[in-house]
Design a protein around this motif. Structure first.
Motif, PDB file in Angstrom:
ATOM      1  N   ILE A   1       0.871  -1.168   0.000  1.00  0.00           N
ATOM      2  CA  ILE A   1       0.000   0.000   0.000  1.00  0.00           C
ATOM      3  C   ILE A   1       0.910   1.220   0.000  1.00  0.00           C
ATOM      4  CG2 ILE A   1      -1.693   1.326   1.307  1.00  0.00           C
ATOM      5  CD1 ILE A   1      -2.653  -1.329   2.497  1.00  0.00           C
ATOM      6  N   THR A   2       0.736   2.067  -0.978  1.00  0.00           N
ATOM      7  CA  THR A   2       1.567   3.259  -1.090  1.00  0.00           C
ATOM      8  C   THR A   2       0.737   4.479  -0.725  1.00  0.00           C
ATOM      9  OG1 THR A   2       2.780   2.206  -2.885  1.00  0.00           O
ATOM     10  CG2 THR A   2       3.050   4.566  -2.649  1.00  0.00           C
ATOM     11  N   ILE A   3       1.261   5.268   0.212  1.00  0.00           N
ATOM     12  CA  ILE A   3       0.567   6.489   0.609  1.00  0.00           C
ATOM     13  C   ILE A   3       1.564   7.647   0.603  1.00  0.00           C
ATOM     14  CG2 ILE A   3      -1.171   5.290   1.985  1.00  0.00           C
ATOM     15  CD1 ILE A   3       0.377   6.056   4.488  1.00  0.00           C
ATOM     16  N   SER A   4       1.033   8.844   0.566  1.00  0.00           N
ATOM     17  CA  SER A   4       1.882  10.031   0.555  1.00  0.00           C
ATOM     18  C   SER A   4       2.455  10.278   1.954  1.00  0.00           C
ATOM     19  CB  SER A   4       1.076  11.249   0.109  1.00  0.00           C
ATOM     20  OG  SER A   4       0.152  11.602   1.125  1.00  0.00           O
ATOM     21  N   ARG A   5       3.455  11.144   2.022  1.00  0.00           N
ATOM     22  CA  ARG A   5       4.033  11.520   3.324  1.00  0.00           C
ATOM     23  C   ARG A   5       2.984  12.180   4.213  1.00  0.00           C
ATOM     24  NH1 ARG A   5       9.845  11.867   3.729  1.00  0.00           N
ATOM     25  NH2 ARG A   5      10.773  11.257   1.751  1.00  0.00           N
ATOM     26  N   ASP A   6       2.149  13.011   3.614  1.00  0.00           N
ATOM     27  CA  ASP A   6       1.107  13.678   4.396  1.00  0.00           C
ATOM     28  C   ASP A   6       0.122  12.664   4.981  1.00  0.00           C
ATOM     29  OD1 ASP A   6       2.209  16.164   3.889  1.00  0.00           O
ATOM     30  OD2 ASP A   6       0.818  16.639   2.253  1.00  0.00           O
ATOM     31  N   ASP A   7      -0.276  11.689   4.154  1.00  0.00           N
ATOM     32  CA  ASP A   7      -1.202  10.660   4.635  1.00  0.00           C
ATOM     33  C   ASP A   7      -0.550   9.819   5.734  1.00  0.00           C
ATOM     34  OD1 ASP A   7      -3.158  11.517   2.911  1.00  0.00           O
ATOM     35  OD2 ASP A   7      -2.769   9.971   1.405  1.00  0.00           O
ATOM     36  N   ALA A   8       0.728   9.490   5.572  1.00  0.00           N
ATOM     37  CA  ALA A   8       1.439   8.717   6.588  1.00  0.00           C
ATOM     38  C   ALA A   8       1.514   9.496   7.892  1.00  0.00           C
ATOM     39  CB  ALA A   8       2.841   8.356   6.096  1.00  0.00           C
ATOM     40  N   ALA A   9       1.805  10.783   7.808  1.00  0.00           N
ATOM     41  CA  ALA A   9       1.876  11.624   9.002  1.00  0.00           C
ATOM     42  C   ALA A   9       0.514  11.693   9.693  1.00  0.00           C
ATOM     43  CB  ALA A   9       2.355  13.028   8.629  1.00  0.00           C
ATOM     44  N   MET A  10      -0.549  11.808   8.901  1.00  0.00           N
ATOM     45  CA  MET A  10      -1.895  11.863   9.474  1.00  0.00           C
ATOM     46  C   MET A  10      -2.217  10.552  10.200  1.00  0.00           C
ATOM     47  SD  MET A  10      -5.626  12.117   7.639  1.00  0.00           S
ATOM     48  CE  MET A  10      -5.394  10.477   6.984  1.00  0.00           C
ATOM     49  N   LEU A  11      -1.890   9.415   9.576  1.00  0.00           N
ATOM     50  CA  LEU A  11      -2.164   8.117  10.194  1.00  0.00           C
ATOM     51  C   LEU A  11      -1.377   7.941  11.481  1.00  0.00           C
ATOM     52  CD1 LEU A  11      -2.266   5.774   7.078  1.00  0.00           C
ATOM     53  CD2 LEU A  11      -4.165   6.382   8.576  1.00  0.00           C
ATOM     54  N   LEU A  12      -0.107   8.316  11.457  1.00  0.00           N
ATOM     55  CA  LEU A  12       0.710   8.199  12.667  1.00  0.00           C
ATOM     56  C   LEU A  12       0.169   9.104  13.767  1.00  0.00           C
ATOM     57  CD1 LEU A  12       4.263   7.988  11.081  1.00  0.00           C
ATOM     58  CD2 LEU A  12       2.986   6.149  12.213  1.00  0.00           C
ATOM     59  N   ASN A  13      -0.268  10.292  13.405  1.00  0.00           N
ATOM     60  CA  ASN A  13      -0.853  11.198  14.393  1.00  0.00           C
ATOM     61  C   ASN A  13      -2.124  10.603  14.986  1.00  0.00           C
ATOM     62  OD1 ASN A  13      -1.125  13.715  15.855  1.00  0.00           O
ATOM     63  ND2 ASN A  13      -2.818  14.142  14.444  1.00  0.00           N
ATOM     64  N   LEU A  14      -2.958   9.988  14.155  1.00  0.00           N
ATOM     65  CA  LEU A  14      -4.180   9.365  14.662  1.00  0.00           C
ATOM     66  C   LEU A  14      -3.870   8.193  15.583  1.00  0.00           C
ATOM     67  CD1 LEU A  14      -6.486   9.462  11.512  1.00  0.00           C
ATOM     68  CD2 LEU A  14      -6.830  10.682  13.677  1.00  0.00           C
ATOM     69  N   LEU A  15      -2.813   7.445  15.283  1.00  0.00           N
ATOM     70  CA  LEU A  15      -2.423   6.339  16.159  1.00  0.00           C
ATOM     71  C   LEU A  15      -1.897   6.858  17.495  1.00  0.00           C
ATOM     72  CD1 LEU A  15      -0.700   3.955  13.602  1.00  0.00           C
ATOM     73  CD2 LEU A  15      -2.853   3.561  14.810  1.00  0.00           C
ATOM     74  N   ASP A  16      -1.139   7.941  17.448  1.00  0.00           N
ATOM     75  CA  ASP A  16      -0.584   8.521  18.674  1.00  0.00           C
ATOM     76  C   ASP A  16      -1.646   9.279  19.476  1.00  0.00           C
ATOM     77  OD1 ASP A  16       1.948   7.536  18.175  1.00  0.00           O
ATOM     78  OD2 ASP A  16       2.663   9.399  17.229  1.00  0.00           O
ATOM     79  N   ASN A  17      -2.596   9.878  18.772  1.00  0.00           N
ATOM     80  CA  ASN A  17      -3.621  10.710  19.414  1.00  0.00           C
ATOM     81  C   ASN A  17      -5.000  10.345  18.877  1.00  0.00           C
ATOM     82  OD1 ASN A  17      -1.613  12.550  20.698  1.00  0.00           O
ATOM     83  ND2 ASN A  17      -1.141  12.982  18.564  1.00  0.00           N
ATOM     84  N   PRO A  18      -5.515   9.181  19.243  1.00  0.00           N
ATOM     85  CA  PRO A  18      -6.810   8.772  18.688  1.00  0.00           C
ATOM     86  C   PRO A  18      -7.933   9.677  19.181  1.00  0.00           C
ATOM     87  CG  PRO A  18      -6.103   7.233  20.398  1.00  0.00           C
ATOM     88  CD  PRO A  18      -4.978   8.183  20.178  1.00  0.00           C
ATOM     89  N   PRO A  19      -8.916   9.949  18.318  1.00  0.00           N
ATOM     90  CA  PRO A  19     -10.037  10.785  18.742  1.00  0.00           C
ATOM     91  C   PRO A  19     -10.917  10.017  19.730  1.00  0.00           C
ATOM     92  CG  PRO A  19     -10.430   9.928  16.543  1.00  0.00           C
ATOM     93  CD  PRO A  19      -9.032   9.524  16.939  1.00  0.00           C
ATOM     94  N   GLN A  20     -11.651  10.758  20.549  1.00  0.00           N
ATOM     95  CA  GLN A  20     -12.590  10.128  21.472  1.00  0.00           C
ATOM     96  C   GLN A  20     -13.728   9.497  20.661  1.00  0.00           C
ATOM     97  OE1 GLN A  20     -12.325   9.855  24.864  1.00  0.00           O
ATOM     98  NE2 GLN A  20     -10.273  10.645  24.481  1.00  0.00           N
ATOM     99  N   PRO A  21     -14.194   8.320  21.086  1.00  0.00           N
ATOM    100  CA  PRO A  21     -15.282   7.682  20.333  1.00  0.00           C
ATOM    101  C   PRO A  21     -16.573   8.489  20.436  1.00  0.00           C
ATOM    102  CG  PRO A  21     -14.737   6.405  22.310  1.00  0.00           C
ATOM    103  CD  PRO A  21     -13.741   7.507  22.205  1.00  0.00           C
ATOM    104  N   ASN A  22     -17.256   8.615  19.300  1.00  0.00           N
ATOM    105  CA  ASN A  22     -18.538   9.323  19.296  1.00  0.00           C
ATOM    106  C   ASN A  22     -19.651   8.343  19.673  1.00  0.00           C
ATOM    107  OD1 ASN A  22     -19.087   7.813  17.001  1.00  0.00           O
ATOM    108  ND2 ASN A  22     -18.608   9.491  15.593  1.00  0.00           N
ATOM    109  N   GLU A  23     -20.883   8.836  19.721  1.00  0.00           N
ATOM    110  CA  GLU A  23     -22.004   7.981  20.140  1.00  0.00           C
ATOM    111  C   GLU A  23     -22.189   6.776  19.235  1.00  0.00           C
ATOM    112  OE1 GLU A  23     -25.812   9.619  21.217  1.00  0.00           O
ATOM    113  OE2 GLU A  23     -24.853  11.523  21.730  1.00  0.00           O
TER     114      GLU A  23
END
Length: 96
Positions: free
Chosen positions: A55-77
């Motif tokens: 799976i090939t992704i851009s640097r921006d997409d990789a950074a976004m994914l890593l940020n989401l893994l490090d800082n996951p959002p709170q679960p919604n309802e």
């Protein structure tokens, strides 16, 4: 003790022009026509398999994914309801 090797056979009907090119390439690489065709097909197949598994992704997409893994959002309802439904279906409502 030697292991038994299972061998498969493939056949192909090709034009004499294609056969000439394949034979020339086999001779230039110092191998048999069969060896050349098998090696060339294997190299091509491996490239395709590798490409489809990657799976090939851009640097921006990789950074976004890593940020989401490090800082996951709170679960919604909806996510909380889905998790509850999953736990009930999978574990029958147990809390262990």
């Amino acid at each position: 003790m030697s292991a038994l090797l299972e061998k498969e056979r493939i056949t192909a009907r090709i034009s004499s022009a294609v056969a000439d090119v394949l034979n020339s390439a086999a001779e230039l690489t110092g191998t048999t026509l069969n060896g050349f065709v098998v090696q060339a097909a294997l190299e091509k197949a491996q490239k395709i398999v590798d490409r489809e598994k990657r799976i090939t992704i851009s640097r921006d997409d990789a950074a976004m994914l890593l940020n989401l893994l490090d800082n996951p959002p709170q679960p919604n309802e909806a996510m909380q309801r889905g998790f509850k439904r999953f736990m009930e279906e999978k574990y029958g409502g147990r809390k262990d």
